[in-house]
Design an enzyme around this catalytic site. Structure first.
Site, PDB file in Angstrom:
ATOM      1  CB  THR A 272      -0.981   0.044   1.064  1.00  0.00           C
ATOM      2  OG1 THR A 272      -2.092   0.896   0.832  1.00  0.00           O
ATOM      3  CG2 THR A 272      -0.133   0.076   2.434  1.00  0.00           C
TER       4      THR A 272
ATOM      5  CB  CYS B  56      -4.932   5.187   6.322  1.00  0.00           C
ATOM      6  SG  CYS B  56      -5.878   6.294   5.427  1.00  0.00           S
TER       7      CYS B  56
ATOM      8  CG  HIS C 184      -4.943   1.834   2.831  1.00  0.00           C
ATOM      9  ND1 HIS C 184      -4.098   2.285   1.863  1.00  0.00           N
ATOM     10  CD2 HIS C 184      -5.223   2.718   4.110  1.00  0.00           C
ATOM     11  CE1 HIS C 184      -4.060   3.723   2.147  1.00  0.00           C
ATOM     12  NE2 HIS C 184      -4.786   3.823   3.327  1.00  0.00           N
TER      13      HIS C 184
END
Lengths: 204, 161
Positions: free
Chosen positions: B23, B29, B46
């Site tokens: 990611t 996040c 995520h």
């Protein structure tokens, strides 16, 4: 609960777009006055995007970008974020300080200049919004971050994400001589403030 | 060629050995990696927000720590991972912008990390290592061959956890 971007009708979106146009125009004028040079501007584009497509605007999630963030207080609360790619950031800093390019890296002086540019752009945007809505609005001091686009964008995306899956942003291209600055502007009203904003614009 | 599978924002994915899950540009996040060393099945989610409760539009389970981890676990078990063998590693949860008054909204990174740990604890999935907090973004890569999580940053180096 707040209103999400997805729930807006076409009239509301048009009104928000028009505010974006006026705000961006005033912001460019303010910048032009400050540096005493003519600045041309393309018609601002108001984009409503899904989260996953936002980072592509500035070259993908790992591209190094500059974010300048403000908190908005007063009759409505929320945030404003100005997002520029690193090249545009350097140009903006050079424009403000009236000097030619001196490499791609941003030094302390550049960062300070960028915070000031952010102040001018966001301040004039907010004051046009305030004039149009009769809302009393104030803005915090800027906070600046240079990092991967994905990481910087996560901040407005999370704020929008509390109510929906899309963000609204205004893309403005500014030109001065050979300079071409691409800037993206996020206005993020807090949950309950979106309704107040739309009401004061007469479209709720 | 090793398969590199991208996991977007509010998204999840799984892979078999020797696949790699990645990611890009995690900010506030949190990237949660689950791994079953016995089958070498790896998964990554995520998440953007701590909790799906009190959120009107919560149909995307991968967006929230509470529902995202459960969904990822379910998907992994579906393709053969063993529930009692699962371990976890997490990264992200930064605070990208600094303000003197740290309101709830600005501390979202920390809240995401806390909610993630609570959910992992509730599900009895051991947390082996983490690289969370700070004020910088991270790109992460999870190698299903070894279970190693590689973390890349701009200006804060690269590390393995």
């Amino acid at each position: 609960m707040g209103i999400s971007i997805e729930e807006l009708n076409s009239l509301q979106i048009d009104v928000l777009k028009e505010i974006g146009n006026i705000g961006a125009g005033n912001a460019a004028t303010a910048l032009s006055k400050m540096i005493s040079k003519r600045i041309d501007m393309d018609v601002p584009k108001v984009n409503i995007l899904e989260f996953k497509n936002v980072a592509e605007l500035v070259g993908g999630p790992e591209t190094e970008v500059v974010g300048i963030y403000f908190k908005v207080n007063g009759d409505i609360t929320g945030s404003i974020m100005v997002l520029v790619d690193k090249k545009s950031a350097k140009m903006l800093a050079n424009l403000l300080m009236g000097r030619d390019s001196n490499g791609d890296d941003l030094d302390e002086m550049d960062l300070s200049a960028l915070q000031e540019v952010g102040n001018i752009l966001s301040g004039s945007y907010l004051s046009s919004l305030s004039t149009l809505t009769n809302l009393n609005l104030t803005m915090s001091v800027p906070s600046l971050a240079i990092d991967m686009a994905g990481a910087i964008i996560s901040v407005p995306v999370i704020l929008f994400g509390q109510v929906g899956d899309r963000v609204m942003l205004i893309e403005t291209d500014l030109f001065e001589g050979t300079y071409h600055v691409k800037s993206n502007f996020f206005l993020i009203p807090d949950e309950d403030s979106f309704e107040i904003l739309l009401k004061s614009l007469g479209v709720f | 060629m090793i398969d590199i599978v991208k996991v977007g924002m509010a998204d999840l994915n799984t892979t078999f050995c020797p696949g790699v899950l990645t990611t890009l540009g995690l900010g506030s996040c949190v990237g949660i990696c689950l791994y079953d060393p016995s089958t070498k099945i790896a998964g990554m989610v995520h998440i953007m927000l701590p909790s799906s409760a009190q959120i009107k539009n919560n149909s995307n389970e991968a967006k929230f720590a509470d529902t995202g981890i459960v969904k990822l676990m379910t998907e992994m078990i579906k393709i053969g991972a063993k529930r009692n063998k699962l371990v976890s590693k997490i990264a992200g949860g930064a605070q990208m912008f600094n303000f003197n008054d740290t309101s709830e909204v600005m501390r979202i990174g920390l809240r995401n990390v806390t909610a993630t740990k609570e959910t992992l604890k509730m599900l009895n999935i051991p947390l082996i290592s983490e690289d969370t907090g700070g004020n910088y973004g991270r790109t992460i890569e999870l190698y299903s061959e070894t279970g190693i999580l590689l973390i890349k940053t701009i200006g804060y180096g690269t590390k393995q956890i």
